[in-house]
Write a protein that holds these residues in place. Sequence first.
Motif, PDB file in Angstrom:
ATOM      1  N   PHE A   5       0.830  -1.209   0.000  1.00 41.97           N
ATOM      2  CA  PHE A   5       0.000   0.000   0.000  1.00 41.97           C
ATOM      3  C   PHE A   5       0.865   1.260   0.000  1.00 41.97           C
ATOM      4  CE2 PHE A   5      -2.484   3.257   2.271  1.00 41.97           C
ATOM      5  CZ  PHE A   5      -3.586   3.324   1.445  1.00 41.97           C
ATOM      6  N   HIS A  50     -13.691   8.188   9.086  1.00 42.36           N
ATOM      7  CA  HIS A  50     -13.760   7.022   8.208  1.00 42.36           C
ATOM      8  C   HIS A  50     -15.220   6.751   7.871  1.00 42.36           C
ATOM      9  CE1 HIS A  50      -9.556   6.014   8.851  1.00 42.36           C
ATOM     10  NE2 HIS A  50      -9.754   6.204  10.133  1.00 42.36           N
ATOM     11  N   PRO A  55     -10.200   0.283  10.530  1.00 46.06           N
ATOM     12  CA  PRO A  55      -9.873  -1.006   9.914  1.00 46.06           C
ATOM     13  C   PRO A  55      -9.090  -1.891  10.877  1.00 46.06           C
ATOM     14  CG  PRO A  55      -8.453   0.708   9.069  1.00 46.06           C
ATOM     15  CD  PRO A  55      -9.456   1.380   9.962  1.00 46.06           C
ATOM     16  N   LYS A  56      -9.077  -3.163  10.593  1.00 43.32           N
ATOM     17  CA  LYS A  56      -8.322  -4.107  11.412  1.00 43.32           C
ATOM     18  C   LYS A  56      -6.832  -3.809  11.276  1.00 43.32           C
ATOM     19  CE  LYS A  56     -11.784  -7.653  10.980  1.00 43.32           C
ATOM     20  NZ  LYS A  56     -12.152  -8.946  10.433  1.00 43.32           N
ATOM     21  N   GLY A  58      -3.179  -3.884  10.330  1.00 44.66           N
ATOM     22  CA  GLY A  58      -2.550  -4.407   9.126  1.00 44.66           C
ATOM     23  C   GLY A  58      -3.289  -4.048   7.850  1.00 44.66           C
ATOM     24  N   ASP A  59      -4.585  -3.682   7.959  1.00 44.88           N
ATOM     25  CA  ASP A  59      -5.346  -3.246   6.786  1.00 44.88           C
ATOM     26  C   ASP A  59      -5.142  -1.749   6.602  1.00 44.88           C
ATOM     27  OD1 ASP A  59      -6.286  -5.795   6.506  1.00 44.88           O
ATOM     28  OD2 ASP A  59      -8.292  -5.368   7.295  1.00 44.88           O
ATOM     29  N   PRO A  60      -4.906  -1.300   5.379  1.00 46.01           N
ATOM     30  CA  PRO A  60      -4.730   0.145   5.179  1.00 46.01           C
ATOM     31  C   PRO A  60      -6.031   0.888   5.450  1.00 46.01           C
ATOM     32  CG  PRO A  60      -4.689  -1.019   3.081  1.00 46.01           C
ATOM     33  CD  PRO A  60      -4.754  -2.056   4.147  1.00 46.01           C
ATOM     34  N   ALA A  61      -5.921   2.027   6.047  1.00 42.25           N
ATOM     35  CA  ALA A  61      -7.083   2.866   6.333  1.00 42.25           C
ATOM     36  C   ALA A  61      -7.298   3.834   5.182  1.00 42.25           C
ATOM     37  CB  ALA A  61      -6.864   3.638   7.627  1.00 42.25           C
ATOM     38  N   SER A  62      -8.530   4.039   4.831  1.00 38.98           N
ATOM     39  CA  SER A  62      -8.853   5.031   3.806  1.00 38.98           C
ATOM     40  C   SER A  62      -8.653   6.429   4.382  1.00 38.98           C
ATOM     41  CB  SER A  62     -10.306   4.871   3.355  1.00 38.98           C
ATOM     42  OG  SER A  62     -10.686   5.962   2.555  1.00 38.98           O
TER      43      SER A  62
END
Length: 122
Positions: A5, A50, A55-56, A58-62
Motif C-alpha cells: 500500500f 472514516h 480497519p483491522k 494491518g489493513d490500510p485505512a482510507s
Amino acid sequence: LYGPFARGRLVRAFMYGPRDLVRSQQARQTIRRRWDRIFDRVDLLSTPAHHDAAPKLGDPASTALMNSFNALGWPAITVPCGLNQAGLPLSIQLIGRPWDEATMFRAAQSVEAAGLMPALAR
C-alpha cells in the motif's frame, strides 16, 4: 521495507512533474480562499474520519474523508468517539481554522474525555 500500500503511493508520486506541482498549488489557493469563508460562521468543523469503524490492524485505512483538509493545510485531528455495534472504534475528524490549533486541540480533548457519541453507535 514498505508494504504494498505505502510503496504504491510512493511510486505513484513520481508520475507528477514540476508543472503539476505549480498547477496543484494554484488550485489549492483558489479552493482555500472559497472554503476559508466557512470560518466566518463556525469555529470548528466536525466530520467522520472514516466511512465505518477503524480497519483491522494491518489493513490500510482510507484517507478519503481527510484528504481535502490535508490538501488545504488546515489543522485537523482524528479523535476516538465511541464503538460500533461490533465493538470496533469509531472516530471523528475535527478541523480548525488556519493558525488556530488551540481551539481544535481543546475540542479534541473534550470529545475524547467525554467519550462523545458512543450512544449513536449502540
